[in-house]
Design an enzyme around this catalytic site. Sequence first.
Site, PDB file in Angstrom:
ATOM      1  N   GLN A   1       0.812  -1.213   0.000  1.00  0.00           N
ATOM      2  CA  GLN A   1       0.000   0.000   0.000  1.00  0.00           C
ATOM      3  C   GLN A   1       0.850   1.271   0.000  1.00  0.00           C
ATOM      4  O   GLN A   1       0.315   2.379  -0.001  1.00  0.00           O
ATOM      5  CB  GLN A   1      -0.924  -0.013   1.225  1.00  0.00           C
ATOM      6  CG  GLN A   1      -1.910  -1.161   1.212  1.00  0.00           C
ATOM      7  CD  GLN A   1      -2.645  -1.318   2.539  1.00  0.00           C
ATOM      8  OE1 GLN A   1      -2.515  -0.504   3.451  1.00  0.00           O
ATOM      9  NE2 GLN A   1      -3.419  -2.387   2.653  1.00  0.00           N
TER      10      GLN A   1
ATOM     11  N   HIS B   1      -0.687  -0.255   5.554  1.00  0.00           N
ATOM     12  CA  HIS B   1      -1.085   0.796   6.494  1.00  0.00           C
ATOM     13  C   HIS B   1      -0.058   1.923   6.634  1.00  0.00           C
ATOM     14  O   HIS B   1       0.449   2.203   7.716  1.00  0.00           O
ATOM     15  CB  HIS B   1      -1.393   0.177   7.864  1.00  0.00           C
ATOM     16  CG  HIS B   1      -2.469  -0.864   7.813  1.00  0.00           C
ATOM     17  ND1 HIS B   1      -2.831  -1.613   8.907  1.00  0.00           N
ATOM     18  CD2 HIS B   1      -3.260  -1.286   6.799  1.00  0.00           C
ATOM     19  CE1 HIS B   1      -3.801  -2.454   8.565  1.00  0.00           C
ATOM     20  NE2 HIS B   1      -4.071  -2.270   7.278  1.00  0.00           N
TER      21      HIS B   1
ATOM     22  N   GLU C   1     -14.353   3.399  10.617  1.00  0.00           N
ATOM     23  CA  GLU C   1     -14.876   4.445  11.493  1.00  0.00           C
ATOM     24  C   GLU C   1     -14.771   5.827  10.872  1.00  0.00           C
ATOM     25  O   GLU C   1     -13.886   6.097  10.062  1.00  0.00           O
ATOM     26  CB  GLU C   1     -14.090   4.472  12.813  1.00  0.00           C
ATOM     27  CG  GLU C   1     -14.150   3.210  13.626  1.00  0.00           C
ATOM     28  CD  GLU C   1     -13.350   3.325  14.919  1.00  0.00           C
ATOM     29  OE1 GLU C   1     -13.333   2.333  15.673  1.00  0.00           O
ATOM     30  OE2 GLU C   1     -12.744   4.393  15.174  1.00  0.00           O
TER      31      GLU C   1
ATOM     32  N   TYR D   1      -8.231   6.819  20.103  1.00  0.00           N
ATOM     33  CA  TYR D   1      -9.356   6.303  19.314  1.00  0.00           C
ATOM     34  C   TYR D   1      -9.468   4.780  19.366  1.00  0.00           C
ATOM     35  O   TYR D   1     -10.310   4.202  18.681  1.00  0.00           O
ATOM     36  CB  TYR D   1      -9.278   6.841  17.881  1.00  0.00           C
ATOM     37  CG  TYR D   1      -9.580   8.318  17.875  1.00  0.00           C
ATOM     38  CD1 TYR D   1     -10.881   8.787  17.770  1.00  0.00           C
ATOM     39  CD2 TYR D   1      -8.575   9.258  18.074  1.00  0.00           C
ATOM     40  CE1 TYR D   1     -11.178  10.137  17.822  1.00  0.00           C
ATOM     41  CE2 TYR D   1      -8.850  10.614  18.138  1.00  0.00           C
ATOM     42  CZ  TYR D   1     -10.152  11.049  18.015  1.00  0.00           C
ATOM     43  OH  TYR D   1     -10.438  12.400  18.094  1.00  0.00           O
TER      44      TYR D   1
ATOM     45  N   TYR E   1      -8.893 -10.753   9.915  1.00  0.00           N
ATOM     46  CA  TYR E   1      -9.199 -11.290   8.593  1.00  0.00           C
ATOM     47  C   TYR E   1      -9.336 -12.804   8.584  1.00  0.00           C
ATOM     48  O   TYR E   1      -9.919 -13.372   7.662  1.00  0.00           O
ATOM     49  CB  TYR E   1      -8.143 -10.829   7.581  1.00  0.00           C
ATOM     50  CG  TYR E   1      -8.178  -9.338   7.367  1.00  0.00           C
ATOM     51  CD1 TYR E   1      -9.231  -8.735   6.689  1.00  0.00           C
ATOM     52  CD2 TYR E   1      -7.166  -8.524   7.858  1.00  0.00           C
ATOM     53  CE1 TYR E   1      -9.282  -7.367   6.499  1.00  0.00           C
ATOM     54  CE2 TYR E   1      -7.202  -7.145   7.675  1.00  0.00           C
ATOM     55  CZ  TYR E   1      -8.255  -6.582   6.990  1.00  0.00           C
ATOM     56  OH  TYR E   1      -8.295  -5.216   6.814  1.00  0.00           O
TER      57      TYR E   1
END
Length: 374
Positions: free
Chosen positions: A91, A155, A249, A259, A270
């Site tokens: 990513q 991420h 979220e 958070y 997963y």
Amino acid sequence: MKKITLVSLSIISFLSFSCDAQVKSNDIPIKDEVKNYTLETVASDIAIPWGMTWLPDGTMLVTEKSGVLYQVKNGTKTEIKNVPKVYARGQGGLLDIALHPEYAKNGWIYMTFASDEGEGTGGHTKLIRAKLLDGSLTQIESLYKATPNTTKGQHFGSRIVFDNDGYLFFSIGERGEHFVNPQDIKRDGGKIYRLNDDGSIPKDNPFVGQTGAKEAIYTYGNRNPQGMAKNPVTGAIWAHEHGPQGGDEINIIKKGVNYGWPVVTYGIDYDGTTISKENEKPGIEKPIYYWLPSIAPSGMTFVTSDKYPDWKGHLLVGSLKFQYLELLKLKGSEVIDRQKIATGVGRVRNVAQGPDGYIYMGVEGKGIVKIIPN
């Protein structure tokens, strides 16, 4: 070989069933799209258009994850030169781009990307600023580089937004180390950061002066925020983030707040296993909305344009998984309605409102797509 194939198919079926079986009680059902618009491709053949912004002359700057920065004018793409080398893995790559609020005066452009600079093998998210001169980036300044590097491919975050006071907020995902990074303010990753526009740390950041703390941190316990936007009414910074399997979220970003990831989550791992049995806990901020099952959100913008009277004052979020744009209608900070837009358009990586008042989507495998009301 046949046994392996059957086992693999069984695992895939299980994961698919687990995801589809996730149900959120009393959820707001999403409505089908009302096709009162047409779609126009304004820049084609961009594999993964991650970030986009507009120069004062109306031309668009678009980042492509592999490491190319395009300037787009009248449908023509020109590749900007002297873009820093990116660590393109998983990513990671060339990520977000934003202009300084006073760009017309100072010419600063801000970018995030995965970089192999610094400690450790692999890469991590970096923030720079630069100026654009004769089709090339110049005066490149490094403002923040997360450490340590890792070869994990997931991420990286990452979005950039300025608030009304001129502070720069940017996000970095937890880099696949969810039990290590997000809850530790001495480590990068799983955080939203706040800096002055020159990269220095504001004196009133929440962890300034704490021994060993990464003082740029503004919030922690974030998983992988790939959407941030300033609420045009309140000035607050809103962010969304990927949950695991379920539990994406939307949060309103508040100074020093936790958070929750992975201490609390609405999702599961997963492989179907439990990450946390709790989805609420004292001292941990609750999201204003969460998706179950996940939509894989990326990109986010508030609509302020009169061109879309039914959308004005509400929030748009891209879905990578379901390949549509989602309109979330708001009453203050409460989500009261949901609707699909551009169903089947493709993996929506980013969405933004241009200076011309039109909404633009970055769609993987296509490029930049403009939504034109009928």
